[in-house]
Scaffold this active site. Sequence first.
Site, PDB file in Angstrom:
ATOM      1  N   ASN A   1      -7.750  -0.689  25.093  1.00 30.92           N
ATOM      2  CA  ASN A   1      -8.457  -1.654  24.698  1.00 30.92           C
ATOM      3  C   ASN A   1      -8.808  -2.937  25.498  1.00 30.92           C
ATOM      4  O   ASN A   1      -9.943  -2.746  26.183  1.00 30.92           O
ATOM      5  CB  ASN A   1      -7.702  -2.396  23.401  1.00 30.92           C
ATOM      6  CG  ASN A   1      -8.692  -3.247  22.470  1.00 30.92           C
ATOM      7  OD1 ASN A   1      -9.799  -3.836  23.164  1.00 30.92           O
ATOM      8  ND2 ASN A   1      -8.416  -3.730  21.213  1.00 30.92           N
ATOM      9  N   ASP A   2      -7.920  -3.636  25.904  1.00 28.63           N
ATOM     10  CA  ASP A   2      -8.174  -4.766  26.574  1.00 28.63           C
ATOM     11  C   ASP A   2      -8.919  -4.260  28.166  1.00 28.63           C
ATOM     12  O   ASP A   2      -9.405  -4.987  28.807  1.00 28.63           O
ATOM     13  CB  ASP A   2      -6.926  -5.550  27.093  1.00 28.63           C
ATOM     14  CG  ASP A   2      -6.291  -6.318  26.007  1.00 28.63           C
ATOM     15  OD1 ASP A   2      -7.291  -6.343  25.012  1.00 28.63           O
ATOM     16  OD2 ASP A   2      -5.300  -6.483  25.411  1.00 28.63           O
ATOM     17  N   VAL A   3      -8.237  -3.187  28.688  1.00 28.03           N
ATOM     18  CA  VAL A   3      -8.869  -2.872  30.035  1.00 28.03           C
ATOM     19  C   VAL A   3     -10.184  -2.371  30.031  1.00 28.03           C
ATOM     20  O   VAL A   3     -10.788  -2.032  31.210  1.00 28.03           O
ATOM     21  CB  VAL A   3      -7.929  -1.621  30.533  1.00 28.03           C
ATOM     22  CG1 VAL A   3      -6.498  -1.883  30.643  1.00 28.03           C
ATOM     23  CG2 VAL A   3      -7.986  -0.282  29.654  1.00 28.03           C
TER      24      VAL A   3
ATOM     25  N   ALA B   1      -3.202  -7.936  23.865  1.00 29.25           N
ATOM     26  CA  ALA B   1      -3.311  -9.454  24.211  1.00 29.25           C
ATOM     27  C   ALA B   1      -3.818 -10.121  22.805  1.00 29.25           C
ATOM     28  O   ALA B   1      -4.142 -11.341  22.970  1.00 29.25           O
ATOM     29  CB  ALA B   1      -4.506  -9.595  25.467  1.00 29.25           C
TER      30      ALA B   1
END
Lengths: 97, 464
Positions: free
Chosen positions: B389-391, B430
């Site tokens: 997700n965040d990456v 996050a």
Amino acid sequence: MLETLIAGIVIFTLATFLGVELINRVPTTLHTPLMSGANAVSGITVVGAMIVAGSGHGWISTVLGTAAVILAMMNVVGGYAVTDRMLQMFRRKPGAR
Amino acid sequence: MRPGVAELLYLIAAVCFILGLKRLSHPGTAVSGNRLSAIGMLLAIVVTLFDRAILSFEMIAAGMVVGSALGLWMARAVKMTAMPQMVALLNGFGGAASLLVGGAEFLRSELVGQNLSLDTSITIQLSLLIGAVTLTGSLVAFAKLQELMSGRPITFPGLQALNAAIFLAIVALSVYQISVPESLLWPFYAVCALSLVLGILLVIPIGGADMPVVISLLNSYSGIAAAMTGFVIRNDVLIISGALVGSSGIILSQIMCRAMNRSLTNVLFGAFGGGSAGGSTKTAEGLSVRQVGPEDAAMQLGYAQLVIVVPGYGLAVAQAQHLVRELGDLIEKRGGEVKYAIHPVAGRMPGHMNVLLAEANVPYDKLYDMDAVNGDFERADVALVIGANDVVNPAARTDPGSPIYGMPILNADSARSVIVLKRGMGSGFAGIENELFYNPKTSMLFGDAKNSLAKLVSELKTLS
């Protein structure tokens, strides 16, 4: 007495720089085995633990030393064995199944 | 043994460690490197058995048998997904061993009323402090990773001031201990107790997402603790190996921090991921996602020239690495090319995702670092995002208000189309909204990663 301390600091500093050079060459793909392998190396404390455990300076030293030997040996054997297990998985030839 | 012989043999052991690390620079030579390092360790242990200070061997032998058996059992039993926990635990043991050796040396001097020399006194204090912090810090990290306690940062007002006060108290007590000629028990116990507490307080405010940094750093501490023990018992091989491990941990922490675009200070004291960190105003309201079924997704994958797989930790949690490999094989059989794009913080520790994929027999030459693969997304027909997700969140490039702004990401959004395998619309570790999911060229395949992949594999098999 301080001479040995200074000599130790010299060795420590040079070894740190050597470590930086070596570690920077390890590819990211091997960073996890690198950590577990480094962990095994830090189990070298076993050398100190053995001397404390076997030097017969009273029961406190023997007990603490033996506990330290156990912990450090877990570090050494566990670290090397698990690193070997991981590295075996990377050894397979690219493309070969 | 003649004087000097032991020292030379220790030096050979140190050379084995150095050459072992050097051979870790390539997957092909790494196995032999690790074994060389182990031989060095065996040599160091055997040489120590000849040390004149050792009078009895029973307890040493008992300790070695017990420790080796437990270590071997751990190494055999551990699952590859649980590797971060295992490394955290081993770090803790290393720290504990240093603490015990330092403590035993001190207590011995107290018992026989011998005055310690200045340098021994200083290094004993240091090995107590670093050993104890490594021990309890690692145990907290272990508990967080094993989910024995919440991965959320635990913090309270004044925590950092308290930590600073504890640290200063430890320094003051140590200086006092060193300055008096005799060995006093109460400052010794106080230093040990305060250091143990400090280790806990330093790690509890760090969120689960930042654990890769913490593990690397604790790895470094365990090395430094070993080096300090080397100073205490005056053994160069401990100093050398401790320094090597210390530098490895520091480099890995730096790499992890760079991959998250955060400073080490920010990771250690920022309490990231607590929910309060979000400065972003972007929400998902008014945007819609496009859902896709396994048949259509399989069709897209089946006719793609280049598929770039972006694996995240969600993939590992679902234990779906083997299915990914199977899917990749099918795509390749149909003439497509498959690459795996690995973000540095894709797993729970540096290089974790690579190990998980290697376990599933994905050849390591198909795993690409972020910098090596980011240029390829433009010509990729499909970017297949699995449990990440965040990456892949473009907000890292575009939204200065986002907590992950400036973090280097994988350019999945520049692929011609994106398929995201995801459990639901929950946000990432996050806690941030991801606009990639609302991109018109993105299609979402909801469900458990393992289930979805199994469906994709069977659909792809029927495709002729």
